[in-house]
Write a protein that holds these residues in place. Structure first.
Motif, PDB file in Angstrom:
ATOM      1  N   ILE A   1       0.871  -1.174   0.000  1.00  0.00           N
ATOM      2  CA  ILE A   1       0.000   0.000   0.000  1.00  0.00           C
ATOM      3  C   ILE A   1       0.904   1.219   0.000  1.00  0.00           C
ATOM      4  O   ILE A   1       1.810   1.329   0.832  1.00  0.00           O
ATOM      5  CB  ILE A   1      -0.926   0.007   1.226  1.00  0.00           C
ATOM      6  CG1 ILE A   1      -1.838  -1.228   1.207  1.00  0.00           C
ATOM      7  CG2 ILE A   1      -1.750   1.296   1.271  1.00  0.00           C
ATOM      8  CD1 ILE A   1      -2.634  -1.429   2.479  1.00  0.00           C
ATOM      9  N   VAL A   2       0.671   2.126  -0.943  1.00  0.00           N
ATOM     10  CA  VAL A   2       1.495   3.321  -1.089  1.00  0.00           C
ATOM     11  C   VAL A   2       0.626   4.543  -0.833  1.00  0.00           C
ATOM     12  O   VAL A   2      -0.459   4.674  -1.397  1.00  0.00           O
ATOM     13  CB  VAL A   2       2.112   3.400  -2.510  1.00  0.00           C
ATOM     14  CG1 VAL A   2       2.940   4.662  -2.666  1.00  0.00           C
ATOM     15  CG2 VAL A   2       2.942   2.167  -2.795  1.00  0.00           C
ATOM     16  N   LYS A   3       1.110   5.420   0.034  1.00  0.00           N
ATOM     17  CA  LYS A   3       0.406   6.664   0.340  1.00  0.00           C
ATOM     18  C   LYS A   3       1.146   7.790  -0.367  1.00  0.00           C
ATOM     19  O   LYS A   3       2.320   8.028  -0.103  1.00  0.00           O
ATOM     20  CB  LYS A   3       0.383   6.891   1.850  1.00  0.00           C
ATOM     21  CG  LYS A   3      -0.396   8.104   2.276  1.00  0.00           C
ATOM     22  CD  LYS A   3      -0.672   8.144   3.765  1.00  0.00           C
ATOM     23  CE  LYS A   3       0.567   8.265   4.585  1.00  0.00           C
ATOM     24  NZ  LYS A   3       0.293   8.597   5.990  1.00  0.00           N
ATOM     25  N   THR A   4       0.463   8.470  -1.300  1.00  0.00           N
ATOM     26  CA  THR A   4       1.105   9.524  -2.061  1.00  0.00           C
ATOM     27  C   THR A   4       0.089  10.544  -2.542  1.00  0.00           C
ATOM     28  O   THR A   4      -1.000  10.174  -2.985  1.00  0.00           O
ATOM     29  CB  THR A   4       1.884   8.945  -3.270  1.00  0.00           C
ATOM     30  OG1 THR A   4       2.480  10.012  -3.981  1.00  0.00           O
ATOM     31  CG2 THR A   4       0.999   8.166  -4.206  1.00  0.00           C
ATOM     32  N   ASP A   5       0.420  11.809  -2.456  1.00  0.00           N
ATOM     33  CA  ASP A   5      -0.398  12.899  -2.999  1.00  0.00           C
ATOM     34  C   ASP A   5      -1.869  12.782  -2.634  1.00  0.00           C
ATOM     35  O   ASP A   5      -2.744  12.968  -3.472  1.00  0.00           O
ATOM     36  CB  ASP A   5      -0.253  12.971  -4.526  1.00  0.00           C
ATOM     37  CG  ASP A   5       1.162  13.274  -4.954  1.00  0.00           C
ATOM     38  OD1 ASP A   5       1.867  13.965  -4.196  1.00  0.00           O
ATOM     39  OD2 ASP A   5       1.568  12.822  -6.036  1.00  0.00           O
ATOM     40  N   GLY A   6      -2.166  12.451  -1.403  1.00  0.00           N
ATOM     41  CA  GLY A   6      -3.553  12.362  -0.969  1.00  0.00           C
ATOM     42  C   GLY A   6      -4.280  11.116  -1.433  1.00  0.00           C
ATOM     43  O   GLY A   6      -5.495  11.026  -1.323  1.00  0.00           O
TER      44      GLY A   6
END
Length: 154
Positions: free
Chosen positions: A45-50
């Protein structure tokens, strides 16, 4: 951005604190789901730019978003994420997530530090540079979503 995976099975919510969360059965995984239906390295799971993005890592029992088996997908608020037999509701909220220890987050680099890291690689003389193939880049022929299994269509 604060992101949570809220268990639909009554377990505690899981804060997605790191920018990259490896999910699986192995002890080294950031989110460890200790059940035989979960692959050793199941998904990331990648969290990026909202946004939250999920990518299945070739797991045996699959990763699903809203019931659809996926290879990769963007997660939206209130989406249902299924990792093998575990089910979560995706939640975004205001505010910052709880603080993390120094070994649990991506190292922040400013532009000068990035240039210093890149410079040694680009400063190699031509005779020392590794040989590279001049093959063209090919598009991935696999779809992002699995076609429906004939056995699951009734």
């Amino acid at each position: 951005m604060r992101a949570q995976l809220i268990s639909l099975d009554g377990d505690q919510p899981i804060e997605v604190v790191k920018d990259l969360v490896l999910v699986g059965r192995k002890e080294e995984c950031d989110l460890r789901l200790d059940h035989k239906s979960v692959s050793k390295m199941h998904c990331v799971i990648v969290k990026t730019d909202g946004l939250l993005l999920v990518r299945d890592l070739g797991s045996t029992n699959g990763t699903r978003v809203n019931g659809q088996r996926i290879r990769r997908a963007a997660l939206l608020p209130n989406d249902e994420l299924s990792i093998a037999g575990y089910r979560f509701k995706v939640s975004f909220g205001p505010g910052e997530p709880p603080p993390v220890s120094p070994e649990e987050h991506t190292q922040q680099l400013d532009a000068k530090e990035v240039i210093e890291l890149i410079r040694p690689a680009t400063a190699q003389p031509a005779e020392e540079a590794p040989a590279r193939s001049d093959l063209p880049v090919q598009a991935n022929p696999l779809p992002d979503v699995y076609p429906e299994d004939e056995s699951s269509v009734k």
